[in-house]
Structure formats: C-alpha cells, structure tokens
Write a protein that holds these residues in place. Structure first.
Motif, mmCIF file in Angstrom:
data_model
loop_
_atom_site.group_PDB
_atom_site.id
_atom_site.type_symbol
_atom_site.label_atom_id
_atom_site.label_comp_id
_atom_site.label_asym_id
_atom_site.label_seq_id
_atom_site.Cartn_x
_atom_site.Cartn_y
_atom_site.Cartn_z
ATOM 1 N N GLN A 118 30.525 26.465 30.431
ATOM 2 C CA GLN A 118 31.375 26.247 29.270
ATOM 3 C C GLN A 118 31.394 24.772 28.889
ATOM 4 N N ALA A 128 28.298 24.042 27.068
ATOM 5 C CA ALA A 128 28.372 24.594 25.714
ATOM 6 C C ALA A 128 29.181 23.671 24.807
ATOM 7 N N GLN A 129 30.258 23.073 25.350
ATOM 8 C CA GLN A 129 31.033 22.115 24.559
ATOM 9 C C GLN A 129 30.215 20.852 24.287
ATOM 10 N N ASP A 147 34.146 25.640 35.037
ATOM 11 C CA ASP A 147 33.088 26.430 34.397
ATOM 12 C C ASP A 147 32.076 25.463 33.793
#
Length: 282
Positions: free
Chosen positions: A140, A143-144, A137
């Motif tokens: 994701q 986003a991290q 992903d």
C-alpha cells in the motif's frame, strides 16, 4: 521503526520513548557523517537514472534528515519533503535544515505512513531508506508512492543488508568473535528484496545495486562516536540473547573511560552493505 523479538538492526528506532528517539537521532546524524562518501555515491547513481532533474523529492521516514540533506546537496534545485511520525526527529531535522541554510528547500511533515499520506505535489523521486519494511502494508505504501510520483519519476528503496561491523576479531578483552555473535543473535530475518513489490505496485523495475562500504583504519575520531552509538543501541537489545561474559565485554567497549573502549580505539572499521532497488513510474 520498531523493535520485535526477532530484531534486525534496521528494526531498531523510531520508538515512542523520547530517550531512545534521541539516541536514534544521534546515530542517524553520525551515520550521515561517517558514510558521507557512500551517500554521495548513491545519490550520484540515482542522478544518472533520472529522466529529468528532480524538482520535488519525498523522503519517507526520514528521521533527522540523513537522506534529505544528501539529496538536497545532490539536487540543488529540488525541494525535499520528509515524512516521519516522530515530532522529536522532525524538530531536529528542521534545526539542521536551518543551520545548513536549506530550510527553504527541506521541510519536515509529521505523518503516519500506515495511514493515507498528506497531499503531496507531484514528486520526481520518492526515497525510502531502511523504512519500507517498518510499514504495516509495504504494498500500500508503494501504491501511494506511485500516485505521488509524476510519470517518469523514480522510487528508490534502500535497505541495510547487515548492521555495520566495527570491531577487530580480537577486541582485547578475552572474547574473540564477540561482534559476530552479537550480529548472529540480532539478525534473524532473511534479506530484504523489494523487486517484486515494486512491479506489483505498477513500477517498471529499473535497477538493483548493492553498495559495499569498507572503511579501514585509521579513521576520523567521529568513527568512535558512531561505534559507541551503534553498539549502545545493539547492547540495549542483546540482554538474554548473549552470554553474560559477552555482555560484560560489550560494557567494557562502551565504557567511555576504558582504554579498550570504542571511543579510544585506533583499530575501528566500518564494514557493511546496503542495497538499493529503483523503480520508475511509466
């Protein structure tokens, strides 16, 4: 990195088998040596985009440290944390860091980037070279990366647009155009474009830049080793995709004793393009 039936060269590597992991580590080391000028250009460009000198850099799926050591050279006051799943590659990275005298600034941490990342101090730069597309992903992961960065920090995502072209059109074994057919068989996915993904993760898009690499003969002897490691990796995925005569010609090129083998050729080139997308955390 993984392999699949529609394999691009970027998809080769980080395999669990130790022999392929060792081969990947060797190729990564050679890549950093042969393409040192490109890495110098890339990190210099990033330095010009930074709002402040980075104190902490995070290198995603950094393998043996191709990016980590280039970043450590460019930013001598920064610490670099490399996250990678492979203990073999991380062990190699730590050995190289010690040999280069930067083990106080470059560290490797084993981590599965498909899972929550280990705690990281506020980063000023997150570097992902030929790595993001391997993550289950990517949104994701970005986003991290956003959360790991301090405000004003940068994320730099680099992809190889195509695997390096190393051979002349006529390789002298009766199979002109062999390399073009090899690449056509393995490069079956559309080009990567991470601009929208960066914006979706909250980054402000800063810049996109392709870096054209065009090294012409005569080249240093290490280029032959680089060509051998590169073509060996491609050859391991070419069975069933190329004609038998093409596979036999590849085997001649990889024969360490054959005068037409890549280890002995004076006409090798290195031609490729790598693109970098940069986003900034507001």
């Amino acid at each position: 990195m993984t392999t699949d039936s529609t394999c691009r060269p970027q998809d080769i590597g980080h395999a669990p088998a130790s022999d392929e992991t060792i081969a990947l580590g060797r190729l990564l080391d050679l890549d950093s040596e042969v393409l040192q000028a490109y890495l110098t250009d890339l990190t210099g460009w990033l330095a010009g985009l930074c709002e402040r000198q980075p104190a902490h850099i995070v290198d995603l799926a950094g393998g043996t440290g191709t990016g980590a050591f280039a970043l450590a050279r460019r930013f001598p006051a920064a610490s670099v944390t490399t996250l990678d799943l492979s203990p073999q590659l991380l062990h190699h990275l730590r050995k190289r860091a010690s040999l280069l005298g930067v083990d106080d600034r470059v560290r490797g941490v084993q981590a599965d980037l498909n899972e929550p990342w280990p705690p990281l101090d506020g980063a000023d730069l997150v570097w992902a070279a030929s790595a993001l597309h391997h993550i289950a992903d990517p949104g994701q992961a970005l986003a991290q990366a956003f959360r790991a960065l301090r405000p004003g920090g940068l994320v730099a995502v680099t992809e190889m647009d195509f695997f390096p072209r190393l051979l002349p059109e006529d390789i002298g074994v009766g199979r002109p155009g062999l390399e073009s057919r090899l690449h056509a068989a393995l490069n079956t996915r559309p080009p990567w474009d991470w601009s929208g993904h960066l914006v979706d993760a909250g980054f402000v898009a800063v810049a996109t830049r392709p870096f054209v690499i065009d090294l012409k003969p005569p080249l240093p002897p290490v280029t032959g080793q680089y060509a051998h490691a590169s073509l060996s990796l491609l050859r391991s995925h070419a069975a069933g995709l190329l004609a038998a005569d093409d596979l036999a010609a590849l085997d001649v090129l990889l024969d360490t004793d054959d005068p037409l083998g890549v280890l002995r050729r004076p006409d090798l080139t290195v031609r490729t393009t790598r693109t970098t997308w940069v986003g900034r955390r507001p």
